[in-house]
Design a protein around this motif. Structure first.
Motif: not given
Length: 260
Positions: A17-25, A41-48, A91-99
């Protein structure tokens, strides 16, 4: 289910969550090809980082994504969605999470759903209850349909499930006149977690969406909500519908859906 396992899953989810939130949208994609490329690309940034933590927790347990959730008998799998609600995230909306869900013999045995934007982490393990930021969860005590707040959603790529799209429309028309409000407040998994927390009074969905339902269904059940399909049968990953609600409301919601 050990505390070490749950704590490790929570740490992994919060790190993602921290990695995704810090990533430039990124710029919102305008074509499906752009969406797929941007999403990957965005998932790869946190997957490792998450893979490393989960492998340390359960060496040898394979990783499945939110679409491929089949688990052979006697085996375990990690079912992971690093950006449940990717459309909103992009889209820059807050409705997302990590599961993150640990699945054994096709059943969820431990689950974590983390919302970085809300600063909230839901978790549950079989037989141990469900929690939000360490506080035990119980469903809503709402007793009458006219004051309920109910959620619904649709599986990804619902065009591939035309029957589910039709049932979704009919069910919305059947439910709306009898409840206080129906909303789609973002990721499927987080809405079901909100049913577990008593913030919403029910959630239903038509179609197959096991990746988003496995972990959330465990959190709802462990909190004390009733989890079935729209016919009242026990929900399983191959089911084509889903309903979670507090015990005192579940039957009423089931009747509405059966009449849709």
């Amino acid at each position: 289910m050990t505390t070490t396992l749950i704590d490790g899953m929570i740490t992994a989810a919060r790190e993602a969550g921290r990695l995704l939130a810090a990533r430039p949208r990124p710029t919102a994609p305008t074509t499906f090809a752009e969406f797929r490329q941007t999403f990957d690309a965005l998932e790869h940034s946190a997957e490792r980082a998450v893979r490393a933590r989960l492998t340390a927790l359960r060496p040898g347990v394979a990783w499945a994504d939110e679409i491929d959730t089949a688990v052979p008998p006697g085996e375990q799998r990690w079912v992971v969605d690093l950006a449940d609600g990717a459309v909103q995230y992009l889209r820059g909306l807050p409705h997302w999470c990590v599961s993150i869900t640990l699945v054994e013999d096709a059943a969820p045995v431990a689950a974590v759903i983390h919302s970085e934007v809300r600063g909230e982490t839901h978790h549950a393990a079989t037989g141990l209850g469900a929690f939000l930021n360490g506080e035990r969860l119980t469903p809503s005590a709402t007793a009458e349909l006219p004051v309920t707040l109910v959620g619904t959603s649709q599986p990804p790529f619902i065009a591939a499930q035309p029957d589910a799209a039709e049932q979704a429309g009919r069910s919305l028309a059947a439910v709306l006149p009898h409840v206080g409000a129906v909303r789609n407040l973002g990721p499927t998994s987080l809405q079901i977690a909100d049913v577990a927390a008593g913030r919403m009074d029910g959630f239903w969905l038509y179609g197959r969406d096991a990746g988003n339902l496995l972990g959330a269904s465990l959190i709802a059940r462990e909190a004390g909500a009733v989890v079935t399909d729209a016919d009242g049968n026990s929900w399983h990953p191959q089911a084509t519908s889903f309903l979670a609600a507090p015990a005192q409301l579940h039957g009423a919601f089931l009747d509405l859906l059966k009449n849709a």
